[in-house]
Design a protein around this motif. Sequence first.
Motif, PDB file in Angstrom:
ATOM      1  N   GLY A  98      12.221 -29.498  56.578  1.00  0.00           N
ATOM      2  CA  GLY A  98      11.266 -30.293  55.806  1.00  0.00           C
ATOM      3  C   GLY A  98       9.824 -29.919  56.102  1.00  0.00           C
ATOM      4  N   GLN A  99       9.561 -29.451  57.328  1.00  0.00           N
ATOM      5  CA  GLN A  99       8.199 -29.082  57.703  1.00  0.00           C
ATOM      6  C   GLN A  99       7.703 -27.901  56.876  1.00  0.00           C
TER       7      GLN A  99
ATOM      8  N   TYR B 205       3.374 -33.319  59.082  1.00  0.00           N
ATOM      9  CA  TYR B 205       3.331 -32.280  60.113  1.00  0.00           C
ATOM     10  C   TYR B 205       3.321 -32.950  61.484  1.00  0.00           C
TER      11      TYR B 205
ATOM     12  N   GLU C 298       9.019 -26.912  54.070  1.00  0.00           N
ATOM     13  CA  GLU C 298       9.043 -27.302  52.662  1.00  0.00           C
ATOM     14  C   GLU C 298       7.761 -28.038  52.285  1.00  0.00           C
ATOM     15  N   ALA C 299       7.325 -28.942  53.171  1.00  0.00           N
ATOM     16  CA  ALA C 299       6.081 -29.668  52.910  1.00  0.00           C
ATOM     17  C   ALA C 299       4.923 -28.687  52.801  1.00  0.00           C
ATOM     18  N   ALA C 300       4.878 -27.715  53.729  1.00  0.00           N
ATOM     19  CA  ALA C 300       3.794 -26.732  53.701  1.00  0.00           C
ATOM     20  C   ALA C 300       3.846 -25.906  52.420  1.00  0.00           C
ATOM     21  N   ALA C 301       5.044 -25.482  52.046  1.00  0.00           N
ATOM     22  CA  ALA C 301       5.186 -24.704  50.805  1.00  0.00           C
ATOM     23  C   ALA C 301       4.708 -25.528  49.618  1.00  0.00           C
ATOM     24  N   SER C 302       5.060 -26.819  49.595  1.00  0.00           N
ATOM     25  CA  SER C 302       4.687 -27.661  48.451  1.00  0.00           C
ATOM     26  C   SER C 302       3.182 -27.865  48.383  1.00  0.00           C
ATOM     27  N   GLN C 303       2.484 -27.629  49.501  1.00  0.00           N
ATOM     28  CA  GLN C 303       1.016 -27.766  49.476  1.00  0.00           C
ATOM     29  C   GLN C 303       0.321 -26.443  49.178  1.00  0.00           C
ATOM     30  N   GLY C 304       1.109 -25.409  48.915  1.00  0.00           N
ATOM     31  CA  GLY C 304       0.504 -24.148  48.510  1.00  0.00           C
ATOM     32  C   GLY C 304       0.374 -23.106  49.612  1.00  0.00           C
ATOM     33  N   PHE C 305       0.859 -23.426  50.831  1.00  0.00           N
ATOM     34  CA  PHE C 305       0.796 -22.433  51.898  1.00  0.00           C
ATOM     35  C   PHE C 305       1.759 -21.288  51.600  1.00  0.00           C
TER      36      PHE C 305
ATOM     37  N   ASN D  79       8.187 -35.810  55.874  1.00  0.00           N
ATOM     38  CA  ASN D  79       7.802 -34.453  56.256  1.00  0.00           C
ATOM     39  C   ASN D  79       6.331 -34.315  56.616  1.00  0.00           C
TER      40      ASN D  79
ATOM     41  N   VAL E 193       2.112 -24.267  60.687  1.00  0.00           N
ATOM     42  CA  VAL E 193       3.025 -25.406  60.766  1.00  0.00           C
ATOM     43  C   VAL E 193       4.248 -25.151  61.651  1.00  0.00           C
TER      44      VAL E 193
ATOM     45  N   GLU F  83       1.392 -18.210  56.232  1.00  0.00           N
ATOM     46  CA  GLU F  83       0.528 -19.341  56.605  1.00  0.00           C
ATOM     47  C   GLU F  83       1.369 -20.506  57.111  1.00  0.00           C
TER      48      GLU F  83
END
Lengths: 235, 242
Positions: A132-133, B89, A135-142, B87, A151, A146
Amino acid sequence: MLYLSTISWLQEGPFALYRWNSLKEDLPLFFHAFLYTIGISLGALALAFVLGIFFGILSATKNKGAVFLSRIYVEFFQNTPLLIQIFFIYYGLPLINIVLPVYLIGILCVGIYHGAYIAEVVRSGIGSVPRGQSEAAASQGFSYWETMFYVVLPQAWRMMLPPLTNQLVNLIKNTSTIAIISGADIMFTANSWSSMNLNYVPAFAFAGILYFILCFPLAKWARHMEEKNKKAYSR
Amino acid sequence: MIQMEGVNKYFGDHHVLKNISLTIEEGEKVVIIGPSGSGKSTLIRCINGLETITDGLITIQDIDVTKKEAPIRNIREKVAMVFQNFNLYAHKTILENLTLAPIKVKGIKKAEAEKTGMEYLERVGLADKAAAYPAQLSGGQQQRVAIARALNMHPEVILFDEPTSALDPEMIQEVLDVMIDLSKINITMIVVTHEMGFARTVADKVIFMDDGAIVETGTPEHFFTSTENQRAKDFLSKIIHH
């Protein structure tokens, strides 16, 4: 009877005091070797980290080619002796007119060898961070890299620290293999110095102490960080 | 604003999305409901490219999301997402959770990102937790932070993937209240949820999915009172009795 007395034991034989005195006189020699070992270790460590993080991340991707490439690297260097790798470079490369200085061979071989182990530590560290960590980063455009650096890796770091320190300590000790190709490190200095004057006991005892001085504080520090990390993220 | 045409997706042999077509207008509040495993979550995860589709077309403001060379970063700057399991961070403070992507992805100045971040924390009622870490917050608080994190990207669309399903019952309302508050501003919301009361209050449009296909689309008024569809009726009767 005098033969067995303490005094004669200190006066002659492998443990004799004069052998330790001679070590004291040649201390600058060992000091230089100590710095040489530190230098090789730092160089090898930097290389091992770069390779380890790179291949560790590669093997955590979904790209089959990247995973395969990193498996080849890891399996090859983990499953052949470091000594053979050193000999191979030391004797092999000059045949195609590449002559590298011994310290560079040391840095390359030890760095590449331990990079393979560090890659495995990084791979399992990444695996320990919940999906999920990223996935959250990917969903924010990272981007993938990155996401890794901002993350995933900072969190994987906690899991990786104890095995990484093991690797670092092993790396320092394994730099001693370059003594066999005349590397001017602690091990080579102890060996060549004592073969001239037969002061084997002081030479290798002191060499052991020098390695201990390098490795023990690291292991201690890592345990401290491990304890501190247990309380992390909840300040 | 968002358009899907003939979207199909397979997981191996499993046909998870079956010929999905829909249009979502700017500012619209869309609630997607349906039984578990009906493809609701997969559907919204396709919109921001977290899942790839097998065939069909998805466009956001006329940009084709499904193309290999799609500007996925730009799309995700516009389309934020709130997850079932929050999720957040784990290694960042609450405020850092809100500012990380705006600073690194959008290139917003740190001071500016922190200023708007604090405003959004204020909005979800958690400004006093700015310096805390996610593990110190309750599930409901974490989800409110996750919504604030999504808002701090200044998105045009927010996708909610079952935002209250992982919460203890007493925490569901605090999250729904934040979402209801959000529905008053001009932002497009696409919400997968089992909260029928929320759907009734907030939705402009309810989409009912079953077995990978859109079975019915309508206003909440129509859907909850006069649907003719048998599968939708069955689903509603189960939901309401439980």
